[in-house]
Design a protein around this motif. Structure first.
Motif, PDB file in Angstrom:
ATOM      1  N   GLY A 108      48.279 -24.325 -47.319  1.00  0.00           N
ATOM      2  CA  GLY A 108      49.861 -24.869 -47.449  1.00  0.00           C
ATOM      3  C   GLY A 108      50.097 -26.356 -47.123  1.00  0.00           C
ATOM      4  O   GLY A 108      50.280 -26.861 -46.124  1.00  0.00           O
ATOM      5  N   VAL A 109      49.817 -27.111 -48.117  1.00  0.00           N
ATOM      6  CA  VAL A 109      50.176 -28.568 -47.820  1.00  0.00           C
ATOM      7  C   VAL A 109      51.322 -29.318 -48.225  1.00  0.00           C
ATOM      8  O   VAL A 109      51.826 -30.278 -47.800  1.00  0.00           O
ATOM      9  N   TYR A 110      51.940 -28.831 -49.172  1.00  0.00           N
ATOM     10  CA  TYR A 110      53.453 -29.561 -49.793  1.00  0.00           C
ATOM     11  C   TYR A 110      53.036 -30.848 -50.187  1.00  0.00           C
ATOM     12  O   TYR A 110      52.266 -31.063 -50.820  1.00  0.00           O
ATOM     13  N   THR A 111      53.659 -31.680 -49.566  1.00  0.00           N
ATOM     14  CA  THR A 111      53.609 -33.267 -50.082  1.00  0.00           C
ATOM     15  C   THR A 111      52.704 -33.960 -48.915  1.00  0.00           C
ATOM     16  O   THR A 111      52.353 -34.873 -49.221  1.00  0.00           O
ATOM     17  N   GLY A 112      52.227 -33.152 -48.081  1.00  0.00           N
ATOM     18  CA  GLY A 112      51.053 -33.745 -47.059  1.00  0.00           C
ATOM     19  C   GLY A 112      51.348 -34.402 -45.796  1.00  0.00           C
ATOM     20  O   GLY A 112      50.617 -34.870 -45.154  1.00  0.00           O
ATOM     21  N   TYR A 113      52.752 -34.117 -45.274  1.00  0.00           N
ATOM     22  CA  TYR A 113      53.227 -34.620 -44.050  1.00  0.00           C
ATOM     23  C   TYR A 113      52.199 -34.109 -42.913  1.00  0.00           C
ATOM     24  O   TYR A 113      51.637 -35.044 -42.054  1.00  0.00           O
ATOM     25  N   ASP A 149      34.665 -39.886 -39.645  1.00  0.00           N
ATOM     26  CA  ASP A 149      33.939 -38.824 -40.363  1.00  0.00           C
ATOM     27  C   ASP A 149      34.571 -37.518 -40.350  1.00  0.00           C
ATOM     28  O   ASP A 149      33.818 -36.463 -40.849  1.00  0.00           O
ATOM     29  N   GLY A 150      35.754 -37.309 -40.036  1.00  0.00           N
ATOM     30  CA  GLY A 150      36.369 -36.136 -40.055  1.00  0.00           C
ATOM     31  C   GLY A 150      36.682 -35.710 -41.333  1.00  0.00           C
ATOM     32  O   GLY A 150      36.909 -36.497 -42.309  1.00  0.00           O
ATOM     33  N   LYS A 151      37.050 -34.228 -41.304  1.00  0.00           N
ATOM     34  CA  LYS A 151      37.031 -33.477 -42.957  1.00  0.00           C
ATOM     35  C   LYS A 151      37.989 -32.598 -42.760  1.00  0.00           C
ATOM     36  O   LYS A 151      38.082 -31.757 -41.744  1.00  0.00           O
ATOM     37  N   ILE A 152      38.899 -32.314 -43.717  1.00  0.00           N
ATOM     38  CA  ILE A 152      40.066 -31.571 -44.026  1.00  0.00           C
ATOM     39  C   ILE A 152      39.906 -30.793 -45.556  1.00  0.00           C
ATOM     40  O   ILE A 152      39.855 -31.423 -46.439  1.00  0.00           O
ATOM     41  N   LEU A 153      39.631 -29.571 -45.201  1.00  0.00           N
ATOM     42  CA  LEU A 153      39.534 -28.658 -46.487  1.00  0.00           C
ATOM     43  C   LEU A 153      41.450 -28.347 -46.560  1.00  0.00           C
ATOM     44  O   LEU A 153      41.846 -27.480 -46.111  1.00  0.00           O
ATOM     45  N   ALA A 154      41.950 -28.718 -47.798  1.00  0.00           N
ATOM     46  CA  ALA A 154      43.399 -28.739 -47.998  1.00  0.00           C
ATOM     47  C   ALA A 154      43.591 -27.644 -49.110  1.00  0.00           C
ATOM     48  O   ALA A 154      43.177 -28.272 -50.154  1.00  0.00           O
ATOM     49  N   LEU A 155      44.242 -26.629 -48.966  1.00  0.00           N
ATOM     50  CA  LEU A 155      44.482 -25.674 -49.844  1.00  0.00           C
ATOM     51  C   LEU A 155      46.060 -25.502 -50.186  1.00  0.00           C
ATOM     52  O   LEU A 155      46.811 -25.363 -49.308  1.00  0.00           O
ATOM     53  N   ILE A 190      39.876 -35.937 -47.029  1.00  0.00           N
ATOM     54  CA  ILE A 190      40.548 -34.586 -47.460  1.00  0.00           C
ATOM     55  C   ILE A 190      39.915 -34.164 -48.713  1.00  0.00           C
ATOM     56  O   ILE A 190      39.444 -34.961 -49.786  1.00  0.00           O
ATOM     57  N   ASP A 191      39.592 -32.813 -48.717  1.00  0.00           N
ATOM     58  CA  ASP A 191      39.089 -32.197 -49.950  1.00  0.00           C
ATOM     59  C   ASP A 191      40.073 -31.134 -50.447  1.00  0.00           C
ATOM     60  O   ASP A 191      40.244 -30.136 -49.786  1.00  0.00           O
ATOM     61  N   PHE A 192      40.893 -31.896 -51.416  1.00  0.00           N
ATOM     62  CA  PHE A 192      42.065 -30.775 -51.754  1.00  0.00           C
ATOM     63  C   PHE A 192      41.668 -29.979 -52.785  1.00  0.00           C
ATOM     64  O   PHE A 192      40.963 -30.251 -53.812  1.00  0.00           O
ATOM     65  N   ARG A 193      41.853 -28.698 -52.588  1.00  0.00           N
ATOM     66  CA  ARG A 193      41.659 -27.713 -53.646  1.00  0.00           C
ATOM     67  C   ARG A 193      42.967 -26.848 -54.299  1.00  0.00           C
ATOM     68  O   ARG A 193      43.649 -26.319 -53.228  1.00  0.00           O
ATOM     69  N   GLU A 194      43.057 -26.902 -55.609  1.00  0.00           N
ATOM     70  CA  GLU A 194      44.634 -26.294 -56.122  1.00  0.00           C
ATOM     71  C   GLU A 194      44.055 -24.912 -56.412  1.00  0.00           C
ATOM     72  O   GLU A 194      42.965 -24.600 -57.012  1.00  0.00           O
ATOM     73  N   PRO A 252      45.190 -20.311 -55.126  1.00  0.00           N
ATOM     74  CA  PRO A 252      45.323 -19.232 -54.044  1.00  0.00           C
ATOM     75  C   PRO A 252      44.120 -19.615 -53.088  1.00  0.00           C
ATOM     76  O   PRO A 252      42.908 -19.557 -53.465  1.00  0.00           O
ATOM     77  N   ALA A 253      44.521 -19.415 -51.835  1.00  0.00           N
ATOM     78  CA  ALA A 253      43.576 -19.523 -50.961  1.00  0.00           C
ATOM     79  C   ALA A 253      42.646 -18.574 -50.722  1.00  0.00           C
ATOM     80  O   ALA A 253      41.413 -18.538 -50.360  1.00  0.00           O
ATOM     81  N   LEU A 254      43.047 -17.077 -50.855  1.00  0.00           N
ATOM     82  CA  LEU A 254      42.219 -15.933 -50.383  1.00  0.00           C
ATOM     83  C   LEU A 254      41.153 -15.929 -51.285  1.00  0.00           C
ATOM     84  O   LEU A 254      40.092 -15.507 -50.515  1.00  0.00           O
ATOM     85  N   PRO A 255      40.934 -16.153 -52.410  1.00  0.00           N
ATOM     86  CA  PRO A 255      39.767 -15.892 -52.965  1.00  0.00           C
ATOM     87  C   PRO A 255      38.608 -16.897 -52.673  1.00  0.00           C
ATOM     88  O   PRO A 255      37.497 -16.581 -52.353  1.00  0.00           O
ATOM     89  N   LEU A 256      38.905 -18.292 -52.343  1.00  0.00           N
ATOM     90  CA  LEU A 256      38.093 -19.163 -51.574  1.00  0.00           C
ATOM     91  C   LEU A 256      37.903 -18.850 -50.221  1.00  0.00           C
ATOM     92  O   LEU A 256      36.564 -18.892 -50.024  1.00  0.00           O
ATOM     93  N   LEU A 257      38.662 -18.234 -49.560  1.00  0.00           N
ATOM     94  CA  LEU A 257      38.285 -17.821 -48.005  1.00  0.00           C
ATOM     95  C   LEU A 257      37.373 -16.560 -48.284  1.00  0.00           C
ATOM     96  O   LEU A 257      36.437 -16.765 -47.417  1.00  0.00           O
ATOM     97  N   ASP A 258      37.755 -15.661 -49.059  1.00  0.00           N
ATOM     98  CA  ASP A 258      36.425 -14.700 -49.430  1.00  0.00           C
ATOM     99  C   ASP A 258      35.152 -15.218 -49.699  1.00  0.00           C
ATOM    100  O   ASP A 258      34.232 -14.492 -49.122  1.00  0.00           O
ATOM    101  N   GLN A 259      34.939 -16.215 -50.497  1.00  0.00           N
ATOM    102  CA  GLN A 259      33.883 -16.803 -50.698  1.00  0.00           C
ATOM    103  C   GLN A 259      32.902 -17.429 -49.494  1.00  0.00           C
ATOM    104  O   GLN A 259      31.958 -17.037 -49.212  1.00  0.00           O
ATOM    105  N   MET A 260      33.899 -17.990 -48.790  1.00  0.00           N
ATOM    106  CA  MET A 260      33.479 -18.541 -47.351  1.00  0.00           C
ATOM    107  C   MET A 260      33.202 -17.567 -46.622  1.00  0.00           C
ATOM    108  O   MET A 260      32.163 -17.784 -45.659  1.00  0.00           O
ATOM    109  N   VAL A 261      33.833 -16.565 -46.444  1.00  0.00           N
ATOM    110  CA  VAL A 261      33.456 -15.391 -45.297  1.00  0.00           C
ATOM    111  C   VAL A 261      32.180 -14.925 -45.582  1.00  0.00           C
ATOM    112  O   VAL A 261      31.327 -14.437 -44.899  1.00  0.00           O
ATOM    113  N   ASP A 262      31.871 -14.750 -47.147  1.00  0.00           N
ATOM    114  CA  ASP A 262      30.635 -14.305 -47.565  1.00  0.00           C
ATOM    115  C   ASP A 262      29.441 -15.156 -47.134  1.00  0.00           C
ATOM    116  O   ASP A 262      28.210 -14.727 -47.478  1.00  0.00           O
TER     117      ASP A 262
END
Length: 244
Positions: free
Chosen positions: A84-89, A101-107, A130-134, A136-146
């Motif tokens: 949940g990013v909205y405009t990114g505040y 060198d920090g990273k944020i996966l933004a969904l 920032i690695d922004f992915r447009e 729904p989050a759940l399918p990507l989270l399922d891939q990551m859990v696997d």
């Protein structure tokens, strides 16, 4: 002359008015004394741009943004996720707190909203984190859990998205955050509606999501895998520190 505790129109009501403090004057004092003077210029700029957007109440409040920035520094976060990013505040607050060198996966399901804040994020010199992915989050989270490589790989995860899926997110995120890492769930006091009587006049969306938030709070309190702390910052944020 206005005294502390009196009700008056507050200047912060144009955007992110999510404080549950009973005194608008006291909340304004917090903003003007501790928050706005220390707010980085890019965050101020993004907050003011977001204030002009018709959905500006979706944004993270300035005091919560300051809190997240401090929290990330305290836990030395480096690899994070935001759902949940909205405009990114809040995303910008996180990016400014992380090392270079920090990273944020933004969904988020809406890239258009993210692109409102992107020029400011780029100007702040933190877009590379920032690695922004447009979508729904759940399918990507399922891939990551696997994929066991993602298990326990995140230091911090912030969730400010569809409240009816918060528990679905939690079931997945508990595997992805490291032991000792933190998940933050936003809006867990939900406009103060959680203690409203059944016949209270509530906006339709507040009433619809209230039961989901109540269910989440009950589930987090009973989850032995996390230590929790629910704070009345913004619209309520619950921090879950994974312990096992």
């Amino acid at each position: 002359m206005t005294t502390i505790g009196e009700t008056q129109p507050a200047k912060h009501q144009e955007v992110g008015h999510k404080s549950l403090l009973q005194s608008d004057v006291l909340y304004q004092y917090i903003l003007e004394t501790s928050v706005y003077p220390r707010e980085p210029q890019p965050m101020k700029e993004l907050r003011e741009v977001t204030a002009k957007h018709p959905w500006n109440l979706m944004t993270t409040s300035a005091d919560e943004g300051q809190f997240l920035n401090m929290l990330l520094k305290l836990i030395n976060a480096k690899n994070t996720m935001e759902i949940g990013v909205y405009t990114g505040y809040s995303l910008l607050s996180t990016a400014l707190a992380l090392p270079d060198d920090g990273k944020i996966l933004a969904l988020d399901i809406n890239r258009e909203n993210y692109e409102i804040g992107l020029p400011i994020i780029e100007k702040a010199g933190v877009a590379h984190k920032i690695d922004f992915r447009e979508g729904p989050a759940l399918p990507l989270l399922d891939q990551m859990v696997d994929d066991v490589n993602f298990h326990g790989s995140f230091d911090f995860i912030f969730v400010d998205a569809d409240k009816d899926n918060y528990l679905n997110y939690h079931k997945r995120l508990i595997n992805l955050v490291k032991i000792g890492g933190v998940i933050g769930y936003d809006n867990t006091l939900w406009n103060g509606s959680l203690v409203a009587p059944p016949d209270a006049p509530l906006r339709k969306y507040v009433r619809y999501y209230r039961d989901f938030v109540l269910e989440l709070n009950k589930a987090l309190a009973a989850d032995s895998r996390v230590e929790i702390c629910q704070l009345p910052v913004g619209d309520g944020i619950t921090l879950c520190r994974r312990v096992c």
